[in-house]
Scaffold this motif. Sequence first.
Motif, PDB file in Angstrom:
ATOM      1  N   LEU A   1       0.855  -1.181   0.000  1.00 58.74           N
ATOM      2  CA  LEU A   1       0.000   0.000   0.000  1.00 58.74           C
ATOM      3  C   LEU A   1       0.890   1.230   0.000  1.00 58.74           C
ATOM      4  O   LEU A   1       1.967   1.230   0.574  1.00 58.74           O
ATOM      5  N   TYR A   2       0.444   2.270  -0.686  1.00 66.81           N
ATOM      6  CA  TYR A   2       1.268   3.484  -0.691  1.00 66.81           C
ATOM      7  C   TYR A   2       0.451   4.724  -0.374  1.00 66.81           C
ATOM      8  O   TYR A   2      -0.760   4.754  -0.561  1.00 66.81           O
ATOM      9  N   ASN A   3       1.161   5.721   0.126  1.00 66.85           N
ATOM     10  CA  ASN A   3       0.588   7.029   0.399  1.00 66.85           C
ATOM     11  C   ASN A   3       1.002   7.929  -0.754  1.00 66.85           C
ATOM     12  O   ASN A   3       2.182   8.223  -0.924  1.00 66.85           O
ATOM     13  N   LYS A   4       0.013   8.349  -1.570  1.00 67.28           N
ATOM     14  CA  LYS A   4       0.354   9.032  -2.822  1.00 67.28           C
ATOM     15  C   LYS A   4       1.083  10.347  -2.574  1.00 67.28           C
ATOM     16  O   LYS A   4       1.996  10.706  -3.331  1.00 67.28           O
ATOM     17  N   SER A   5       0.727  11.064  -1.514  1.00 65.83           N
ATOM     18  CA  SER A   5       1.400  12.349  -1.269  1.00 65.83           C
ATOM     19  C   SER A   5       2.892  12.138  -1.069  1.00 65.83           C
ATOM     20  O   SER A   5       3.717  12.903  -1.574  1.00 65.83           O
ATOM     21  N   GLN A  56      13.298  -0.566  -5.385  1.00 65.11           N
ATOM     22  CA  GLN A  56      14.435  -0.103  -4.591  1.00 65.11           C
ATOM     23  C   GLN A  56      14.719   1.371  -4.853  1.00 65.11           C
ATOM     24  O   GLN A  56      14.946   2.150  -3.920  1.00 65.11           O
ATOM     25  N   ALA A  57      14.649   1.756  -6.138  1.00 63.40           N
ATOM     26  CA  ALA A  57      14.895   3.155  -6.479  1.00 63.40           C
ATOM     27  C   ALA A  57      13.872   4.047  -5.793  1.00 63.40           C
ATOM     28  O   ALA A  57      14.213   5.106  -5.229  1.00 63.40           O
ATOM     29  N   LEU A  58      12.620   3.605  -5.810  1.00 65.25           N
ATOM     30  CA  LEU A  58      11.560   4.384  -5.178  1.00 65.25           C
ATOM     31  C   LEU A  58      11.816   4.540  -3.680  1.00 65.25           C
ATOM     32  O   LEU A  58      11.689   5.633  -3.116  1.00 65.25           O
ATOM     33  N   MET A  59      12.232   3.445  -3.037  1.00 72.15           N
ATOM     34  CA  MET A  59      12.444   3.495  -1.592  1.00 72.15           C
ATOM     35  C   MET A  59      13.627   4.408  -1.253  1.00 72.15           C
ATOM     36  O   MET A  59      13.615   5.109  -0.248  1.00 72.15           O
ATOM     37  N   ASP A  60      14.643   4.404  -2.125  1.00 70.82           N
ATOM     38  CA  ASP A  60      15.763   5.330  -1.927  1.00 70.82           C
ATOM     39  C   ASP A  60      15.282   6.766  -2.007  1.00 70.82           C
ATOM     40  O   ASP A  60      15.693   7.622  -1.218  1.00 70.82           O
ATOM     41  N   LYS A  72      11.135  11.262   6.256  1.00 67.34           N
ATOM     42  CA  LYS A  72      10.304  10.172   5.764  1.00 67.34           C
ATOM     43  C   LYS A  72      11.123   8.887   5.711  1.00 67.34           C
ATOM     44  O   LYS A  72      12.330   8.918   5.441  1.00 67.34           O
ATOM     45  N   THR A  73      10.466   7.756   5.948  1.00 69.75           N
ATOM     46  CA  THR A  73      11.123   6.468   5.791  1.00 69.75           C
ATOM     47  C   THR A  73      10.356   5.685   4.733  1.00 69.75           C
ATOM     48  O   THR A  73       9.160   5.914   4.544  1.00 69.75           O
ATOM     49  N   ALA A  74      11.064   4.782   4.064  1.00 66.84           N
ATOM     50  CA  ALA A  74      10.464   4.112   2.915  1.00 66.84           C
ATOM     51  C   ALA A  74       9.259   3.256   3.295  1.00 66.84           C
ATOM     52  O   ALA A  74       8.198   3.344   2.693  1.00 66.84           O
ATOM     53  N   LEU A  75       9.414   2.418   4.333  1.00 64.53           N
ATOM     54  CA  LEU A  75       8.459   1.320   4.459  1.00 64.53           C
ATOM     55  C   LEU A  75       8.196   0.947   5.905  1.00 64.53           C
ATOM     56  O   LEU A  75       9.084   0.997   6.757  1.00 64.53           O
ATOM     57  N   HIS A  76       6.952   0.522   6.160  1.00 56.65           N
ATOM     58  CA  HIS A  76       6.617  -0.095   7.440  1.00 56.65           C
ATOM     59  C   HIS A  76       6.266  -1.544   7.146  1.00 56.65           C
ATOM     60  O   HIS A  76       5.404  -1.819   6.314  1.00 56.65           O
ATOM     61  N   LEU A  77       6.952  -2.475   7.819  1.00 51.58           N
ATOM     62  CA  LEU A  77       6.707  -3.898   7.579  1.00 51.58           C
ATOM     63  C   LEU A  77       6.074  -4.487   8.834  1.00 51.58           C
ATOM     64  O   LEU A  77       6.685  -4.490   9.898  1.00 51.58           O
ATOM     65  N   GLU A  86       4.175   9.201   7.441  1.00 52.36           N
ATOM     66  CA  GLU A  86       5.497   9.031   8.042  1.00 52.36           C
ATOM     67  C   GLU A  86       6.344   8.089   7.175  1.00 52.36           C
ATOM     68  O   GLU A  86       7.541   8.251   7.053  1.00 52.36           O
ATOM     69  N   VAL A  87       5.660   7.095   6.588  1.00 51.22           N
ATOM     70  CA  VAL A  87       6.319   6.186   5.650  1.00 51.22           C
ATOM     71  C   VAL A  87       5.566   6.252   4.316  1.00 51.22           C
ATOM     72  O   VAL A  87       4.427   6.721   4.260  1.00 51.22           O
ATOM     73  N   GLY A  88       6.202   5.765   3.268  1.00 56.35           N
ATOM     74  CA  GLY A  88       5.563   5.810   1.960  1.00 56.35           C
ATOM     75  C   GLY A  88       4.859   4.517   1.604  1.00 56.35           C
ATOM     76  O   GLY A  88       3.900   4.517   0.825  1.00 56.35           O
ATOM     77  N   LEU A  89       5.337   3.391   2.157  1.00 57.21           N
ATOM     78  CA  LEU A  89       4.805   2.086   1.786  1.00 57.21           C
ATOM     79  C   LEU A  89       4.522   1.255   3.028  1.00 57.21           C
ATOM     80  O   LEU A  89       5.164   1.420   4.067  1.00 57.21           O
TER      81      LEU A  89
END
Lengths: 452, 297
Positions: A165-169, A191-195, A203-208, A290-293
């Motif tokens: 899931l992603y947060n478009k903003s 990976q490029a997106l998370m970088d 902001k941090t890339a991901l919450h798992l 706070e995270v993007g994914l």
Amino acid sequence: MKKLVVGFLFLLLALTVIGCSGGTADTTPAPAVSDTASPAATTQETTAAQSGEKVQVTILGTLKPEIAAQVEAAIATYNAAQDKYEVVSIPLDTNPVEKMTTLYASGNAPTIMGMGQEFAQFQQNLLDLTDAEFSKHALPGTQDPVTVNGRVYGMPLTVEAFGLLYNKSVLDAAVGGGFDPNSMQTRSDLQALMDQINALDGKTALHLSPMDWSLGAHVTNLLFAPQSAERDERLQFMEDLKAGNVALMDNEVFTGWADTFDLLKEYNVNAASPLSADYDQGALALGSGEVGLWFMGNWAFPQLSEIGPDTEFGILPYPIGDDPTTYGNTQISIGVPFYMVIDASQSTPEEQQGAIDFLNWLVTDATGQDYYINQFKFIPVFDTFTTRPTDSMSQQILNYLENGRSLEWMNSLYPPDGWPTMGVSMQKYLTNTIDRAGLAEEFTDYWQGVDK
Amino acid sequence: MYTEKGLLDKLKSFATFSFIPLFAFVTVLLIPFLVGFLLTFTDWNGIAAISSLDYNWVGLKNYSVAFADKDFWTALLLTFKYVILVVVFTNIIAFAIALLVTSKLSGRNFFRSIFFVPNLIGGVVLGFIWVFIFSRFVEYIGDITNLAAFQHSWLVDPDKAFIALVIVSVWQLSGYMMLIYIAGLVGIPNDIIEASSIDGASPWQRLRHIVMPLMIPAFTISLFLTLRNSFMAFDVNLALTGGGPFRSTELVTLHIYNEAFRFQNYGDGQAKAVILFVIVATIAIIQVLATNRLERT
């Protein structure tokens, strides 16, 4: 005196055994609600119903825990809208299978339940729903898993999807301008997106999420479903695993799948203590940007939109390799999460009738449909619906579905202990307690131990 | 005095006094136990009505599966570790607190009730309260002090989660055992204590040679109760760690519960429960026999 005690004890024992067997022999139909109601109480209940009092229909839980408040509201509306049935929700605070087993064992089975892979086990206790109104309107294929000898025993509730899931903003800011979900085709893209997200300030890339159901059922589905585009071959893979004919470490999908999981581990906001996170923290982190994914499913959408009412949310595939044409790289897992079923062995015919009436109301009545689409945020699987979902994520999932870009929910075919066991292995892998070879070994061991 | 003549009279007076407790005992204890025992020889799935006989007799298969299950023995071993730690610490702490609140301490009645309170809260509630302490509060302490042990929630590390489980159990049980020790301490005749001080016994000598030998019955009861409670510990385990992280803190009762109700292997789970019953019964009998001998000497 001692002899007397012993004799008395035996007498008592004999009496209660007779009493018990007499009671359980004619449990069809036994009351579902009251604690220890005898057949006499059932008749009272029925006569009370005939004399104008509402029949109580019990439903286990609230369809999904995430929409408890909305479902309670829908039930209240239904109860007020007619005067024959009173739907009552039984709190579900644990694993549904555990709860249903204990309720069945104690003779208190709820009338309406939601069932997934445990369906087969309970099937002989369930009501034939082939002639119910909702069964005639269910979309083709959605009833297959609950059809036995041509009879339908369950109502598909909705379809759901899981993925990243992603947060478009956040993603818009990360890529500098409108983020296009179709630009994500491979693991390198991810990976490029998370970088790019990590490069943003604060902001941090991901919450798992570390819950065993998320890791054990959903993440592992991406190991099974992309094995082949052909259903037979996927099923064969599962059978081979059971037979011990698969070397997971040499399996291409396993390698790709684990590589991506390593990537998620690395970019996880909780990488230092991955098991600390819980579900609500995930919703909060993605909802607030706070995270993007976040690896989760669209059932989280009602919460996300509560936290970020003006934010757009979407869903991305979990890539398993670097070739965009590989099956699984651009597909998301879509399936019926569970089926609504009605108990036939411990509920009265009136209760069963009420249960059917309530489920019909939900998918055919205008008010019920409004709750279904706008409050529960469900994606409809019935041709009675004229309105489409309005939110971006549901529309996106419908698009995936209509374009044939969906992966099967192989996790509905796991045995009951499948996801808890694999979930435990995944948690060990997540915390680096075992390495990849260890993970492969635990999976292989588990599947070989499954009763064939 | 009752003087019963015939058999009928005897039966009547017997029934008057013991029908209800006996009925309760038979229906809620004896029958479920026997039925449960019989079910270990079947492949009952946990759903079908027991009287329907809709299942097969499989002999000792469930027991052989249970004995062969590695996880079961791991859980059992962990339970032994847990029992030893809980029994030792609970009794030491409870005895120490009992000594403290029977001394001439001001506000000792207040302390007695404070120490007893944890026992009045249910295990599940306790578990949830402590989840908060071990996850959120520990991290908060870690933020302030920068101590490595407090950086992350204690419940996500197998060793620390086990320690957390022991801490909560000891904390909950100590209050109750304290009450038993207080009763034992208060019951020691004052003249013996006085006689020992006249003879010039130091407080330690008095404790070791006068108080403790006279407290053996209290020790018997406390040991038995803590043993039984910690072998049967379930609610704190379920609410605090849920067996996690990755089933590393799964005590044997939770393991059995998961096996039967979560993984739907009812027969195996029930067979394991019978094995556990045999083990616990044996240990309890040995313990009572041993302390009984101590009481007599």
